[in-house]
Design an enzyme around this catalytic site. Structure first.
Site, PDB file in Angstrom:
ATOM      1  N   CYS A 123     -29.258  -4.787 -15.655  1.00 43.06           N
ATOM      2  CA  CYS A 123     -30.675  -5.069 -15.635  1.00 43.06           C
ATOM      3  C   CYS A 123     -31.441  -3.758 -15.430  1.00 43.06           C
ATOM      4  O   CYS A 123     -30.979  -2.860 -14.753  1.00 43.06           O
ATOM      5  CB  CYS A 123     -31.086  -6.042 -14.550  1.00 43.06           C
ATOM      6  SG  CYS A 123     -30.236  -7.603 -14.593  1.00 43.06           S
ATOM      7  N   ARG A 179     -28.633  -1.154 -19.995  1.00 42.74           N
ATOM      8  CA  ARG A 179     -28.335  -1.826 -18.732  1.00 42.74           C
ATOM      9  C   ARG A 179     -28.272  -3.340 -18.877  1.00 42.74           C
ATOM     10  O   ARG A 179     -27.789  -4.028 -17.981  1.00 42.74           O
ATOM     11  CB  ARG A 179     -29.393  -1.467 -17.678  1.00 42.74           C
ATOM     12  CG  ARG A 179     -29.451   0.007 -17.362  1.00 42.74           C
ATOM     13  CD  ARG A 179     -30.555   0.289 -16.381  1.00 42.74           C
ATOM     14  NE  ARG A 179     -30.213  -0.198 -15.069  1.00 42.74           N
ATOM     15  CZ  ARG A 179     -29.889   0.563 -14.040  1.00 42.74           C
ATOM     16  NH1 ARG A 179     -29.861   1.861 -14.175  1.00 42.74           N
ATOM     17  NH2 ARG A 179     -29.598   0.046 -12.872  1.00 42.74           N
ATOM     18  N   TRP A 221     -29.376  -8.660 -17.647  1.00 39.69           N
ATOM     19  CA  TRP A 221     -27.963  -8.984 -17.875  1.00 39.69           C
ATOM     20  C   TRP A 221     -27.697 -10.161 -16.930  1.00 39.69           C
ATOM     21  O   TRP A 221     -27.730 -10.014 -15.707  1.00 39.69           O
ATOM     22  CB  TRP A 221     -27.080  -7.789 -17.533  1.00 39.69           C
ATOM     23  CG  TRP A 221     -25.630  -8.034 -17.802  1.00 39.69           C
ATOM     24  CD1 TRP A 221     -24.976  -7.830 -18.984  1.00 39.69           C
ATOM     25  CD2 TRP A 221     -24.648  -8.522 -16.881  1.00 39.69           C
ATOM     26  NE1 TRP A 221     -23.654  -8.175 -18.845  1.00 39.69           N
ATOM     27  CE2 TRP A 221     -23.421  -8.599 -17.568  1.00 39.69           C
ATOM     28  CE3 TRP A 221     -24.685  -8.902 -15.537  1.00 39.69           C
ATOM     29  CZ2 TRP A 221     -22.245  -9.035 -16.961  1.00 39.69           C
ATOM     30  CZ3 TRP A 221     -23.523  -9.344 -14.934  1.00 39.69           C
ATOM     31  CH2 TRP A 221     -22.316  -9.404 -15.647  1.00 39.69           C
ATOM     32  N   ASN A 279     -33.207  -6.484  -9.923  1.00 43.09           N
ATOM     33  CA  ASN A 279     -31.823  -6.146 -10.291  1.00 43.09           C
ATOM     34  C   ASN A 279     -30.960  -6.487  -9.092  1.00 43.09           C
ATOM     35  O   ASN A 279     -31.341  -6.165  -7.965  1.00 43.09           O
ATOM     36  CB  ASN A 279     -31.656  -4.649 -10.548  1.00 43.09           C
ATOM     37  CG  ASN A 279     -32.357  -4.198 -11.796  1.00 43.09           C
ATOM     38  OD1 ASN A 279     -32.885  -5.019 -12.538  1.00 43.09           O
ATOM     39  ND2 ASN A 279     -32.373  -2.903 -12.016  1.00 43.09           N
ATOM     40  N   GLU A 332      -6.279   1.174 -22.118  1.00 44.33           N
ATOM     41  CA  GLU A 332      -7.597   1.526 -22.652  1.00 44.33           C
ATOM     42  C   GLU A 332      -7.749   1.033 -24.092  1.00 44.33           C
ATOM     43  O   GLU A 332      -8.808   0.521 -24.471  1.00 44.33           O
ATOM     44  CB  GLU A 332      -7.797   3.044 -22.541  1.00 44.33           C
ATOM     45  CG  GLU A 332      -9.088   3.594 -23.117  1.00 44.33           C
ATOM     46  CD  GLU A 332     -10.364   3.040 -22.486  1.00 44.33           C
ATOM     47  OE1 GLU A 332     -10.296   2.347 -21.453  1.00 44.33           O
ATOM     48  OE2 GLU A 332     -11.449   3.289 -23.054  1.00 44.33           O
ATOM     49  N   LYS A 338     -10.633  -1.590 -25.311  1.00 42.91           N
ATOM     50  CA  LYS A 338     -11.588  -1.305 -26.403  1.00 42.91           C
ATOM     51  C   LYS A 338     -11.602  -2.446 -27.417  1.00 42.91           C
ATOM     52  O   LYS A 338     -12.652  -2.865 -27.876  1.00 42.91           O
ATOM     53  CB  LYS A 338     -11.246  -0.004 -27.127  1.00 42.91           C
ATOM     54  CG  LYS A 338     -11.514   1.281 -26.385  1.00 42.91           C
ATOM     55  CD  LYS A 338     -12.961   1.725 -26.329  1.00 42.91           C
ATOM     56  CE  LYS A 338     -13.676   1.253 -25.116  1.00 42.91           C
ATOM     57  NZ  LYS A 338     -13.528   1.820 -23.860  1.00 42.91           N
ATOM     58  N   GLU A 374     -13.379  -5.519 -25.848  1.00 38.80           N
ATOM     59  CA  GLU A 374     -14.821  -5.306 -25.706  1.00 38.80           C
ATOM     60  C   GLU A 374     -15.549  -5.417 -27.032  1.00 38.80           C
ATOM     61  O   GLU A 374     -16.636  -5.974 -27.101  1.00 38.80           O
ATOM     62  CB  GLU A 374     -15.102  -3.886 -25.185  1.00 38.80           C
ATOM     63  CG  GLU A 374     -14.825  -3.640 -23.732  1.00 38.80           C
ATOM     64  CD  GLU A 374     -15.074  -2.180 -23.372  1.00 38.80           C
ATOM     65  OE1 GLU A 374     -15.912  -1.929 -22.505  1.00 38.80           O
ATOM     66  OE2 GLU A 374     -14.423  -1.292 -23.955  1.00 38.80           O
ATOM     67  N   HIS A 410      10.014  -8.899 -19.036  1.00 39.74           N
ATOM     68  CA  HIS A 410       9.818  -9.720 -17.835  1.00 39.74           C
ATOM     69  C   HIS A 410       8.708 -10.755 -18.018  1.00 39.74           C
ATOM     70  O   HIS A 410       8.085 -11.164 -17.043  1.00 39.74           O
ATOM     71  CB  HIS A 410       9.544  -8.814 -16.630  1.00 39.74           C
ATOM     72  CG  HIS A 410      10.681  -7.881 -16.350  1.00 39.74           C
ATOM     73  ND1 HIS A 410      11.917  -8.327 -15.923  1.00 39.74           N
ATOM     74  CD2 HIS A 410      10.804  -6.540 -16.488  1.00 39.74           C
ATOM     75  CE1 HIS A 410      12.730  -7.298 -15.788  1.00 39.74           C
ATOM     76  NE2 HIS A 410      12.081  -6.195 -16.130  1.00 39.74           N
ATOM     77  N   LYS A 437     -23.794  -1.444 -20.095  1.00 40.95           N
ATOM     78  CA  LYS A 437     -23.223  -0.120 -19.886  1.00 40.95           C
ATOM     79  C   LYS A 437     -23.214   0.272 -18.414  1.00 40.95           C
ATOM     80  O   LYS A 437     -22.307   0.946 -17.953  1.00 40.95           O
ATOM     81  CB  LYS A 437     -24.012   0.917 -20.697  1.00 40.95           C
ATOM     82  CG  LYS A 437     -23.430   2.296 -20.583  1.00 40.95           C
ATOM     83  CD  LYS A 437     -23.308   2.962 -21.927  1.00 40.95           C
ATOM     84  CE  LYS A 437     -22.393   4.148 -21.895  1.00 40.95           C
ATOM     85  NZ  LYS A 437     -20.974   3.774 -21.986  1.00 40.95           N
TER      86      LYS A 437
HETATM   87  C1  G6P Z   1     -18.939  -1.083 -17.900  1.00 40.37           C
HETATM   88  C2  G6P Z   1     -18.864  -0.344 -19.221  1.00 40.37           C
HETATM   89  C3  G6P Z   1     -17.502   0.336 -19.342  1.00 40.37           C
HETATM   90  C4  G6P Z   1     -17.285   1.256 -18.163  1.00 40.37           C
HETATM   91  C5  G6P Z   1     -17.428   0.518 -16.824  1.00 40.37           C
HETATM   92  C6  G6P Z   1     -17.485   1.489 -15.653  1.00 40.37           C
HETATM   93  O1  G6P Z   1     -18.047  -2.140 -17.886  1.00 40.37           O
HETATM   94  O2  G6P Z   1     -19.059  -1.228 -20.292  1.00 40.37           O
HETATM   95  O3  G6P Z   1     -17.466   1.075 -20.543  1.00 40.37           O
HETATM   96  O4  G6P Z   1     -16.006   1.811 -18.234  1.00 40.37           O
HETATM   97  O5  G6P Z   1     -18.660  -0.202 -16.805  1.00 40.37           O
HETATM   98  O6  G6P Z   1     -18.654   2.235 -15.788  1.00 40.37           O
HETATM   99  P1  G6P Z   1     -18.879   3.651 -15.146  1.00 40.37           P
HETATM  100  O7  G6P Z   1     -20.298   4.001 -15.515  1.00 40.37           O
HETATM  101  O8  G6P Z   1     -18.690   3.501 -13.666  1.00 40.37           O
HETATM  102  O9  G6P Z   1     -17.885   4.581 -15.737  1.00 40.37           O
END
Ligand code: G6P
Length: 606
Positions: free
Chosen positions: A2, A27, A74, A98, A478, A482, A485, A501, A601
């Protein structure tokens, strides 16, 4: 999560609130809204969806005003909808929020008994009614003190009041809030991005503080209402980089920028002429650090995981890693000789901030690896190690992950040398290898077309797995993150040796599986694990690196080879095809690549 912006001015504010909200959309982008005072009365325009829609609606309703608050949401309490969008207003006040009010149910019961009617399913609406209730018997400042005392949870608030063209209120507990100073106008913003286009002079509220913002004056108060003085900071003039250049998507641009961000980061930490790493302002004697705890969320957590491998390999440190939302509630045995490293692109992630705060309260040594150097986390930590990758706009982190890994690798190498775990020669050889990374990353980007073709299978699959051992295990996590997401495909990252396992039961005919098998000490074992999934019907995409003794892996569906490089640095190269795979899979499905559904983000709620 937010975003808040507020402006009080002698001039019209609506247009500027909207353009600031656009800068805050990273945000939250579920819904948006704005409230202004017109002839002393509260007027609102709200919508589900993006700020562009809000802008059109504002045009239709011809909303004007010299004082106003705006919000991008959000969703936490209540689904994304026009009715749940902020601001939330009573007949007396309008509030943007927020955070999360944890006792909203109890407060709502109290207010319902008093006759207040609720329109939304949000936790925020109670604030508007609570302020209205207390205003009946108290002056404004006392009302704010009393209301803030009643609220449990975290919040950053912006409030405007019917008939009060001359002030707005900001308050903060947990979630960050900044104020900006202008010429005959002042501002509220959930972070500096909201304010940068209007001013470079800002102050941050500390936890528990509130402020009364007027056109020519801002007063700050602590929880009890005593005045506090604030330092005014000068922001760097860097505007938000909202320019995609020749690219259609920020994410694609940010992936392709990685060779140059690697270079910028290395330039900041590596003295090429003397072949050494410089970490200025390192405040502790290296001998006083015996262990390290690395903490982060999401992609940042994955960079912590990989740093554990580097640090264990090259230093004498005891290394632990934790997810911030777990760390903050564990009964941690804090150790004086431990360095607590928090990793965060935004520097605003609520759980990571809380983890740092906990370490600070226990008087521990703290270090922050961040991208945004003006962030809350950067302001709190004893040592800040920026990743220097420039603003990252795409919600799914790419270049920041490479930057986080890079800084952690540089730190690990420096500690390793300072602890005398490696000789000067080995140290300089590592630096020399590091200096080749940018060029090798550039070559890896050229594998594009092949990944584009492969991505169609991943995009249309029911589920996938990403497997790796050693350094490649966090990269597998990772890669899976990706794909989840961006392409909304179920993807699991797993240590290749652990498949037998349980997860092997998931493999079925035609299931696409990514196997990361660089030519390191795990290669043969990983290839055996790969054959086990192939034997059960998996369609394997093998990602490996070039080697003298080329072995054509039997039965693999597709193979991608990155360049030969020092084993420790291979994770950087392995990451790039996985980012592209997720990108092209999302493209194939026509999804919103820079703003995936349900995500944000900057995650400023816990
Ligand atoms: C959100 C973003 C991710 C990020 C995570 C941690 O979930 O979408 O891409 O890795 O937050 O964010 P930060 O700003 O702490 O790296």
């Amino acid at each position: 999560m937010c975003g808040i912006v507020g402006i009080i001015s002698s001039k019209e504010v609506t247009g500027r609130i909207v353009s600031s909200l656009k800068k805050l959309e990273y945000r939250g982008y579920d819904s948006a809204g704005i409230a202004t005072l017109v002839d002393g009365n509260i007027n609102e325009v709200k919508c589900e969806g993006r700020v562009d829609t809000l802008e059109k609606d504002i045009g239709k309703f011809n909303l004007t005003g010299n004082i106003g608050i705006g919000h991008v949401r959000w969703a936490t309490h209540g689904k994304p909808s026009k009715i749940n969008a902020h601001p939330h207003s009573s007949d007396q006040v309008s509030v943007v929020h927020n955070g999360i009010i944890e006792n909203s149910t109890i407060l709502k019961k109290f207010l319902l008994k008093k006759g207040y009617l609720f329109k939304s399913q949000t936790d925020t609406e109670v604030i508007a009614h609570l302020v209205t209730e207390y205003l009946k018997a108290n002056p404004l400042k006392d009302t704010i003190i009393k209301v803030l005392k009643k609220l449990n949870g975290s919040f950053a608030l912006g409030i405007i009041f019917k008939g009060q063209n001359n002030l707005m209120v900001g308050a903060r507990r947990g979630s960050p809030l900044a104020v900006g100073y202008g010429l005959s106008e002042n501002y509220l913003g959930s972070d500096s991005y909201a304010l940068k286009s209007m001013t470079n002079k800002i102050s941050y509220l500390d936890d528990g503080e509130f402020c009364i913002v007027k056109q020519d004056e801002i007063e700050f108060f602590d929880t009890h209402g005593s005045k506090v003085n604030k330092k005014v900071m000068n922001l760097s003039k860097n505007e938000i980089n909202n320019d995609k250049g020749d690219y259609k998507y920020f994410m694609e641009k940010e992936i392709d920028e990685q060779p140059s961000t690697i270079k910028s980061c290395i330039n900041e930490y590596v003295d090429k002429y003397n072949n050494q790493i410089n970490i200025y302002n390192f405040p502790w004697k290296i001998s006083s650090i015996k262990s390290v705890m690395l903490i982060g969320c999401g992609t940042a957590f994955h960079s912590c995981l990989i740093a554990k491998y580097w640090m264990e390999q090259n230093t004498t440190l005891d290394v632990s890693v934790d997810i911030a939302s777990e760390f903050r509630y564990r009964k941690v045995r804090f150790k004086k000789n431990c360095l607590y490293i928090v990793v965060s692109q935004s520097g605003e992630t609520a759980d990571t901030y809380a983890a740092l705060d906990l370490c600070k309260k226990n008087k521990m040594k703290t270090c922050a690896v961040v991208n945004v150097v003006e962030s809350s986390i950067a302001r709190e930590a004893d040592l800040v190690l920026p990743i220097y990758c420039g603003q990252e706009v795409g919600v799914a982190s790419t270049k920041a992950f490479i930057g986080q890994m890079l800084v952690l690798y540089i730190l690990s190498t420096k500690i390793s040398f300072d602890q005398k775990c490696i000789t000067k020669r080995e140290y300089q050889a590592k630096i020399k290898n590091l200096l080749t990374l940018s060029n090798t990353a550039q070559k890896t980007l050229k594998l594009d077309q092949k990944i584009f073709n492969i991505s169609k299978v991943f995009a249309n699959s029911k589920g996938t797995m990403f497997l790796g051992r050693g350094y490649s295990f966090p990269i597998a996590l990772e890669g899976a993150l990706k794909l989840k997401e961006l392409a909304y495909v179920h993807a699991e990252g797993y240590p290749a040796g652990e498949m037998k396992h349980g997860p092997l039961a998931l493999i079925e005919e035609g299931m696409p599986v990514v196997v990361l098998a660089p030519r390191d000490e795990h290669y043969k074992k990983t290839i055996s694990n790969m054959q086990e999934v192939i034997a059960r019907g998996a369609k394997v995409l093998l990602i490996t690196n070039k080697n003298k003794d080329e072995v054509i892996s039997e039965n693999v569906w597709e193979e991608i080879k990155v360049d030969k490089l020092d084993n420790e640095l291979i994770p950087f190269l392995m990451t790039i095809p996985l980012q592209k795979l997720a990108f092209y899979s999302a493209l194939e499905k026509g999804y919103d690549i820079d703003k995936p559904r349900n995500l944000a983000k900057s995650v400023t709620v816990e």
